[in-house]
Design an enzyme around this catalytic site. Structure first.
Site, mmCIF file in Angstrom:
data_model
loop_
_atom_site.group_PDB
_atom_site.id
_atom_site.type_symbol
_atom_site.label_atom_id
_atom_site.label_comp_id
_atom_site.label_asym_id
_atom_site.label_seq_id
_atom_site.Cartn_x
_atom_site.Cartn_y
_atom_site.Cartn_z
ATOM 1 N N LYS A 177 0.807 -1.226 0.000
ATOM 2 C CA LYS A 177 0.000 0.000 0.000
ATOM 3 C C LYS A 177 0.846 1.285 0.000
ATOM 4 O O LYS A 177 0.496 2.250 -0.676
ATOM 5 C CB LYS A 177 -0.943 0.004 1.200
ATOM 6 C CG LYS A 177 -2.104 -0.984 1.070
ATOM 7 C CD LYS A 177 -3.024 -0.886 2.269
ATOM 8 C CE LYS A 177 -4.367 -1.539 1.975
ATOM 9 N NZ LYS A 177 -5.368 -1.233 2.994
ATOM 10 N N ASP A 195 -10.265 3.391 1.966
ATOM 11 C CA ASP A 195 -10.502 2.687 3.235
ATOM 12 C C ASP A 195 -11.279 3.566 4.226
ATOM 13 O O ASP A 195 -12.182 3.086 4.918
ATOM 14 C CB ASP A 195 -9.179 2.256 3.880
ATOM 15 C CG ASP A 195 -8.630 0.969 3.282
ATOM 16 O OD1 ASP A 195 -9.420 0.203 2.693
ATOM 17 O OD2 ASP A 195 -7.415 0.734 3.401
HETATM 18 P P1 NAP Z 1 -0.920 -3.389 10.989
HETATM 19 O O1 NAP Z 1 -0.481 -2.171 10.269
HETATM 20 O O2 NAP Z 1 -0.031 -4.567 11.041
HETATM 21 O O3 NAP Z 1 -1.254 -2.949 12.518
HETATM 22 C C1 NAP Z 1 -1.577 -3.912 13.482
HETATM 23 C C2 NAP Z 1 -2.073 -3.225 14.755
HETATM 24 O O4 NAP Z 1 -2.454 -4.248 15.690
HETATM 25 C C3 NAP Z 1 -1.018 -2.355 15.447
HETATM 26 O O5 NAP Z 1 -1.659 -1.279 16.087
HETATM 27 C C4 NAP Z 1 -0.436 -3.341 16.468
HETATM 28 O O6 NAP Z 1 0.156 -2.720 17.597
HETATM 29 C C5 NAP Z 1 -1.685 -4.062 16.901
HETATM 30 N N1 NAP Z 1 -1.358 -5.352 17.499
HETATM 31 C C6 NAP Z 1 -0.934 -6.472 16.865
HETATM 32 N N2 NAP Z 1 -0.706 -7.452 17.780
HETATM 33 C C7 NAP Z 1 -0.993 -6.927 18.995
HETATM 34 C C8 NAP Z 1 -0.959 -7.439 20.328
HETATM 35 N N3 NAP Z 1 -0.597 -8.715 20.587
HETATM 36 N N4 NAP Z 1 -1.348 -6.634 21.341
HETATM 37 C C9 NAP Z 1 -1.723 -5.358 21.098
HETATM 38 N N5 NAP Z 1 -1.766 -4.796 19.854
HETATM 39 C C10 NAP Z 1 -1.411 -5.581 18.822
HETATM 40 O O7 NAP Z 1 -2.300 -3.937 10.428
HETATM 41 P P2 NAP Z 1 -3.468 -3.092 9.710
HETATM 42 O O8 NAP Z 1 -3.249 -3.078 8.254
HETATM 43 O O9 NAP Z 1 -3.624 -1.801 10.433
HETATM 44 O O10 NAP Z 1 -4.734 -4.045 9.960
HETATM 45 C C11 NAP Z 1 -5.275 -4.216 11.262
HETATM 46 C C12 NAP Z 1 -6.545 -5.043 11.188
HETATM 47 O O11 NAP Z 1 -7.548 -4.365 10.450
HETATM 48 C C13 NAP Z 1 -6.360 -6.414 10.490
HETATM 49 O O12 NAP Z 1 -7.107 -7.361 11.199
HETATM 50 C C14 NAP Z 1 -6.954 -6.182 9.123
HETATM 51 O O13 NAP Z 1 -7.478 -7.363 8.538
HETATM 52 C C15 NAP Z 1 -8.087 -5.222 9.457
HETATM 53 N N6 NAP Z 1 -8.512 -4.398 8.314
HETATM 54 C C16 NAP Z 1 -9.812 -4.495 7.930
HETATM 55 C C17 NAP Z 1 -10.274 -3.711 6.885
HETATM 56 C C18 NAP Z 1 -11.707 -3.806 6.492
HETATM 57 O O14 NAP Z 1 -12.042 -3.406 5.369
HETATM 58 N N7 NAP Z 1 -12.583 -4.263 7.373
HETATM 59 C C19 NAP Z 1 -9.396 -2.846 6.210
HETATM 60 C C20 NAP Z 1 -8.056 -2.777 6.642
HETATM 61 C C21 NAP Z 1 -7.627 -3.565 7.700
HETATM 62 P P3 NAP Z 1 1.741 -2.384 17.596
HETATM 63 O O15 NAP Z 1 1.901 -1.094 16.847
HETATM 64 O O16 NAP Z 1 2.077 -2.264 19.046
HETATM 65 O O17 NAP Z 1 2.434 -3.539 16.926
#
Ligand code: NAP
Length: 277
Positions: A70, A107
């Site tokens: 992205k 998004d």
């Molecule tokens: P990302 O950039 O990898 O960010 C992951 C987030 O989760 C960070 O804030 C991370 O915290 C936190 N996290 C991961 N493991 C953790 C733990 N054990 N304890 C506490 N916090 C934790 O991922 P992303 O792209 O933002 O996506 C996040 C979620 O949104 C995914 O499940 C994705 O499938 C979903 N999503 C859905 C849509 C939709 O259309 N519905 C669109 C986009 C994303 P740290 O910074 O501390 O690592």
């Protein structure tokens, strides 16, 4: 478009097999009787720039971009929309007749449309929003909430520094709170958004105190696999209005489909079923 007259589109990522975007776009193509095609394409980071320059020459009108491309796609694009620039990432690319790449990010639009349709009683000025997580998805959510006019967003992330960076980049209406304070912040907010990957199939569950939730809360989870997370289940039990994450995925696809195929599709039960199939 190529000599066949069949508009091609798709989604690129690495891995890509999990993507539900093909089901969504193919459902709409069929529904509207459009002779187009939408394909999932695994693309490695090293190949991204070459692939994006080649696709327009093959008849592609655009592609969705997902993890991990992205940010890189935004940097490669020839033109960038304001919202993609603000979010710092692209999820939708459109190719013009000369092969120029226009990058957008839908998004945030998908998030807010899903919230508005799933919780029609929610008003942006009704109180603070508690946002959990400061990853890529959080940027789009924060930008959309600020654009909608939410007065204050209380942002919590396990890694606090990441939340502080987002606040510094996106604006003063964001206040960073400690992850350990999540229970109290949730209780004092009217909207609660999980943007972390916690609760997703194969990940740890989201374990923040939820006993402060009640009927005045609107709670939404970006995680859509599973569709019903512990957060949504407990929020519903507490009487809150809950909105699942699948709708965000469906709504973010609407502007892309319209741009590529010329018809604005509807988000309805049929496309939800198609995405889940
Ligand atoms: P990302 O950039 O990898 O960010 C992951 C987030 O989760 C960070 O804030 C991370 O915290 C936190 N996290 C991961 N493991 C953790 C733990 N054990 N304890 C506490 N916090 C934790 O991922 P992303 O792209 O933002 O996506 C996040 C979620 O949104 C995914 O499940 C994705 O499938 C979903 N999503 C859905 C849509 C939709 O259309 N519905 C669109 C986009 C994303 P740290 O910074 O501390 O690592």
């Amino acid at each position: 478009m190529n000599e066949t007259g069949i508009p091609l589109a798709g989604v690129i990522g690495d891995p890509i097999a999990h993507s539900r975007s093909p089901q969504i776009h193919l459902h709409w193509l069929q529904k509207h009787g459009i002779r187009g095609c939408y394909v999932p394409m695994p693309v490695r980071s090293d190949d991204l720039a070459g692939v994006l320059r080649t696709l327009p020459r093959m008849g592609f009108v655009g592609v969705n971009v997902t993890i991990p491309h992205k940010e890189a796609a935004l940097a490669i694009a020839d033109q960038v929309s304001d919202r993609a620039a603000l979010i710092g990432a692209a999820n939708t690319l459109s190719f013009d007749i000369d092969g120029h790449i226009h990058a957008d990010n839908t998004d945030g639009y998908g998030f807010i449309e899903n919230l508005r349709s799933g919780a029609p009683g929610w008003r942006a000025d009704s109180g603070d929003a508690a946002v959990l997580g400061a990853g890529g998805a959080a940027r789009a959510v924060l930008a959309a909430l600020m654009d909608a006019g939410v007065p204050k967003i209380r942002l919590m992330n396990r890694t606090r520094a990441r939340a502080e960076t987002l606040r510094d980049e996106l604006g003063e209406r964001i206040e960073v709170e400690d992850w350990a304070e999540a229970g109290n912040v949730i209780e004092d907010s009217t909207l609660v958004v999980n943007t972390t990957s916690l609760g997703m199939t194969g990940h740890a569950p989201l374990r923040v105190p939820l006993d402060g939730l009640g009927p005045d809360h609107v709670v939404t989870d970006l995680v859509y696999a599973p569709l019903r997370t512990r957060l949504l289940d407990e929020a519903e039990e507490a009487g809150a209005t809950v909105v699942d994450g699948l709708g965000m995925l469906l709504h973010q696809a609407v502007p892309a489909f319209e741009r590529w195929f010329g018809i604005r599709p509807e988000v309805d039960e049929a496309v939800r079923r198609a995405a889940l199939a």
